[in-house]
Design a protein around this motif. Structure first.
Motif, PDB file in Angstrom:
ATOM      1  N   ALA A 155     -34.246 -28.507 -56.612  1.00 43.18           N
ATOM      2  CA  ALA A 155     -34.368 -27.345 -57.410  1.00 43.18           C
ATOM      3  C   ALA A 155     -35.447 -27.103 -58.403  1.00 43.18           C
ATOM      4  CB  ALA A 155     -32.940 -27.574 -58.434  1.00 43.18           C
ATOM      5  N   ASN A 156     -35.585 -25.840 -58.678  1.00 36.19           N
ATOM      6  CA  ASN A 156     -36.594 -25.147 -59.795  1.00 36.19           C
ATOM      7  C   ASN A 156     -35.871 -25.273 -60.857  1.00 36.19           C
ATOM      8  OD1 ASN A 156     -35.312 -22.792 -59.852  1.00 36.19           O
ATOM      9  ND2 ASN A 156     -36.844 -21.734 -58.804  1.00 36.19           N
ATOM     10  N   PRO A 157     -36.771 -25.042 -61.971  1.00 35.85           N
ATOM     11  CA  PRO A 157     -36.164 -25.070 -63.437  1.00 35.85           C
ATOM     12  C   PRO A 157     -35.061 -24.031 -63.754  1.00 35.85           C
ATOM     13  CG  PRO A 157     -38.470 -25.277 -63.572  1.00 35.85           C
ATOM     14  CD  PRO A 157     -37.962 -24.798 -62.121  1.00 35.85           C
ATOM     15  N   GLN A 158     -34.896 -23.113 -62.844  1.00 31.57           N
ATOM     16  CA  GLN A 158     -33.865 -21.838 -62.927  1.00 31.57           C
ATOM     17  C   GLN A 158     -32.658 -22.273 -61.957  1.00 31.57           C
ATOM     18  OE1 GLN A 158     -37.285 -20.958 -62.102  1.00 31.57           O
ATOM     19  NE2 GLN A 158     -37.635 -20.974 -64.329  1.00 31.57           N
ATOM     20  N   GLY A 159     -32.665 -23.227 -61.451  1.00 35.03           N
ATOM     21  CA  GLY A 159     -31.478 -23.520 -60.657  1.00 35.03           C
ATOM     22  C   GLY A 159     -31.520 -23.314 -59.293  1.00 35.03           C
ATOM     23  N   LYS A 160     -32.468 -22.526 -59.083  1.00 37.28           N
ATOM     24  CA  LYS A 160     -32.766 -22.269 -57.408  1.00 37.28           C
ATOM     25  C   LYS A 160     -33.096 -23.316 -56.532  1.00 37.28           C
ATOM     26  CE  LYS A 160     -34.712 -18.689 -54.278  1.00 37.28           C
ATOM     27  NZ  LYS A 160     -35.571 -17.847 -54.071  1.00 37.28           N
ATOM     28  N   PHE A 161     -32.332 -23.577 -55.581  1.00 45.07           N
ATOM     29  CA  PHE A 161     -32.609 -24.872 -54.685  1.00 45.07           C
ATOM     30  C   PHE A 161     -32.762 -24.372 -53.499  1.00 45.07           C
ATOM     31  CE2 PHE A 161     -28.683 -25.545 -53.094  1.00 45.07           C
ATOM     32  CZ  PHE A 161     -27.664 -24.757 -53.854  1.00 45.07           C
ATOM     33  N   VAL A 162     -33.345 -25.414 -52.790  1.00 47.57           N
ATOM     34  CA  VAL A 162     -33.497 -25.488 -51.323  1.00 47.57           C
ATOM     35  C   VAL A 162     -32.816 -26.727 -50.860  1.00 47.57           C
ATOM     36  CG1 VAL A 162     -35.453 -24.063 -50.834  1.00 47.57           C
ATOM     37  CG2 VAL A 162     -35.777 -26.438 -51.150  1.00 47.57           C
ATOM     38  N   THR A 163     -32.374 -26.883 -49.708  1.00 44.81           N
ATOM     39  CA  THR A 163     -31.544 -28.064 -49.258  1.00 44.81           C
ATOM     40  C   THR A 163     -32.304 -28.501 -47.997  1.00 44.81           C
ATOM     41  OG1 THR A 163     -29.631 -27.382 -50.168  1.00 44.81           O
ATOM     42  CG2 THR A 163     -29.153 -29.092 -48.232  1.00 44.81           C
ATOM     43  N   TYR A 164     -32.486 -29.939 -47.500  1.00 48.78           N
ATOM     44  CA  TYR A 164     -32.818 -30.549 -46.556  1.00 48.78           C
ATOM     45  C   TYR A 164     -32.012 -31.734 -46.138  1.00 48.78           C
ATOM     46  CZ  TYR A 164     -37.295 -28.205 -47.664  1.00 48.78           C
ATOM     47  OH  TYR A 164     -38.365 -27.123 -47.673  1.00 48.78           O
ATOM     48  N   THR A 165     -32.149 -32.396 -45.232  1.00 45.56           N
ATOM     49  CA  THR A 165     -31.534 -33.608 -44.882  1.00 45.56           C
ATOM     50  C   THR A 165     -32.640 -34.330 -45.427  1.00 45.56           C
ATOM     51  OG1 THR A 165     -32.385 -33.737 -42.427  1.00 45.56           O
ATOM     52  CG2 THR A 165     -30.182 -32.849 -43.156  1.00 45.56           C
ATOM     53  N   LEU A 166     -32.303 -35.887 -45.477  1.00 45.43           N
ATOM     54  CA  LEU A 166     -33.317 -36.929 -45.652  1.00 45.43           C
ATOM     55  C   LEU A 166     -34.157 -36.917 -44.659  1.00 45.43           C
ATOM     56  CD1 LEU A 166     -34.389 -38.932 -47.727  1.00 45.43           C
ATOM     57  CD2 LEU A 166     -32.802 -40.741 -46.348  1.00 45.43           C
ATOM     58  N   GLU A 167     -33.852 -36.796 -43.339  1.00 38.03           N
ATOM     59  CA  GLU A 167     -34.426 -36.834 -42.108  1.00 38.03           C
ATOM     60  C   GLU A 167     -35.816 -35.623 -42.007  1.00 38.03           C
ATOM     61  OE1 GLU A 167     -32.628 -38.353 -38.165  1.00 38.03           O
ATOM     62  OE2 GLU A 167     -32.642 -36.262 -38.177  1.00 38.03           O
ATOM     63  N   GLN A 168     -35.149 -34.666 -42.535  1.00 34.57           N
ATOM     64  CA  GLN A 168     -36.332 -33.668 -42.749  1.00 34.57           C
ATOM     65  C   GLN A 168     -37.520 -33.961 -43.380  1.00 34.57           C
ATOM     66  OE1 GLN A 168     -33.303 -30.443 -43.363  1.00 34.57           O
ATOM     67  NE2 GLN A 168     -34.131 -29.420 -41.750  1.00 34.57           N
ATOM     68  N   LEU A 169     -37.261 -34.354 -44.811  1.00 36.18           N
ATOM     69  CA  LEU A 169     -38.426 -34.973 -45.673  1.00 36.18           C
ATOM     70  C   LEU A 169     -38.984 -36.075 -45.283  1.00 36.18           C
ATOM     71  CD1 LEU A 169     -36.333 -33.979 -48.867  1.00 36.18           C
ATOM     72  CD2 LEU A 169     -38.098 -32.756 -47.578  1.00 36.18           C
ATOM     73  N   LEU A 172     -37.867 -41.201 -52.016  1.00 37.11           N
ATOM     74  CA  LEU A 172     -37.411 -40.978 -50.556  1.00 37.11           C
ATOM     75  C   LEU A 172     -36.735 -42.500 -49.895  1.00 37.11           C
ATOM     76  CD1 LEU A 172     -39.797 -38.597 -49.203  1.00 37.11           C
ATOM     77  CD2 LEU A 172     -37.372 -38.069 -49.861  1.00 37.11           C
ATOM     78  N   GLN A 173     -37.777 -43.343 -50.205  1.00 45.18           N
ATOM     79  CA  GLN A 173     -37.342 -44.771 -49.560  1.00 45.18           C
ATOM     80  C   GLN A 173     -35.986 -45.329 -50.440  1.00 45.18           C
ATOM     81  OE1 GLN A 173     -38.815 -46.347 -46.966  1.00 45.18           O
ATOM     82  NE2 GLN A 173     -37.159 -47.695 -47.285  1.00 45.18           N
ATOM     83  N   ARG A 174     -35.881 -45.114 -51.887  1.00 46.00           N
ATOM     84  CA  ARG A 174     -34.838 -45.552 -52.512  1.00 46.00           C
ATOM     85  C   ARG A 174     -33.552 -44.869 -52.031  1.00 46.00           C
ATOM     86  NH1 ARG A 174     -38.338 -45.355 -58.101  1.00 46.00           N
ATOM     87  NH2 ARG A 174     -38.918 -47.493 -58.357  1.00 46.00           N
ATOM     88  N   ILE A 175     -33.594 -43.560 -51.682  1.00 42.63           N
ATOM     89  CA  ILE A 175     -32.482 -42.790 -51.325  1.00 42.63           C
ATOM     90  C   ILE A 175     -32.067 -43.007 -49.944  1.00 42.63           C
ATOM     91  CG2 ILE A 175     -31.711 -40.342 -50.616  1.00 42.63           C
ATOM     92  CD1 ILE A 175     -33.539 -39.495 -53.081  1.00 42.63           C
ATOM     93  N   ARG A 176     -33.353 -43.477 -49.289  1.00 40.72           N
ATOM     94  CA  ARG A 176     -32.817 -44.032 -47.732  1.00 40.72           C
ATOM     95  C   ARG A 176     -31.981 -45.204 -47.597  1.00 40.72           C
ATOM     96  NH1 ARG A 176     -32.437 -46.137 -43.204  1.00 40.72           N
ATOM     97  NH2 ARG A 176     -33.755 -45.721 -41.491  1.00 40.72           N
ATOM     98  N   GLU A 177     -32.352 -46.340 -48.390  1.00 42.02           N
ATOM     99  CA  GLU A 177     -31.602 -47.276 -48.555  1.00 42.02           C
ATOM    100  C   GLU A 177     -29.975 -46.985 -48.585  1.00 42.02           C
ATOM    101  OE1 GLU A 177     -32.933 -50.410 -48.402  1.00 42.02           O
ATOM    102  OE2 GLU A 177     -31.329 -51.568 -48.630  1.00 42.02           O
TER     103      GLU A 177
END
Ligand SMILES: [Zn+2]
Length: 137
Positions: A109-123, A92-97
């Motif tokens: 994503a999970n192994p089946q490709g189902k995913f949820v989306t967040y902003t970096l700020e949410q995480l 998360l810190q690396r992405i933040r940079e």
């Protein structure tokens, strides 16, 4: 136009090339930069565990080595986890940079490709970034 589904598929594809003989936890990441370019990465483990590289770090290194520094979206997928993957705190810190926390999207994503989306700020609602060092100059 590259969709979130495309990024998740690329992350799942590259996860198959991960080097994870110790954890068996195969992870892939696919970055889409603000200029629309895509960069993939997978985790690369090491017998000296501390030398292990996460998939996100691998993708970021490839992005930077190609002259890009602005992440618009990143998809992260694990092959053998039983739930949607979550990046580790260091990633998360690396992405933040290389992100804008309020707009950079993480597709998890999970192994089946189902995913949820967040902003970096949410995480990572409270984070340290390059702007904190501006006053040190
Ligand atoms: Zn990580």
């Amino acid at each position: 136009m590259t969709t979130a589904e495309d990024l998740v598929k690329a992350a799942l594809d590259v996860a198959h090339r991960a080097y994870a003989p110790y954890s068996k936890f195969f992870v892939g990441a696919c970055i889409k930069t603000t200029s629309g370019q895509l960069f993939i990465g997978c985790n690369v483990e090491n017998a000296s565990y501390g030398a292990t590289l996460c998939a996100e770090a691998s993708a970021i290194a490839t992005m930077v080595s190609h002259g890009e520094q602005h992440i618009a979206e990143i998809a992260i997928a694990g092959l053998h986890c039983n739930q949607t993957i979550i990046p580790c705190g260091i990633c998360l810190q690396r992405i933040r940079e290389f992100s804008k926390p309020s707009t950079t999207l993480l597709h998890l994503a999970n192994p089946q490709g189902k995913f949820v989306t967040y902003t970096l700020e949410q995480l990572q609602p409270y984070s340290f970034g390059p702007e904190f060092l501006e006053t040190a100059k």
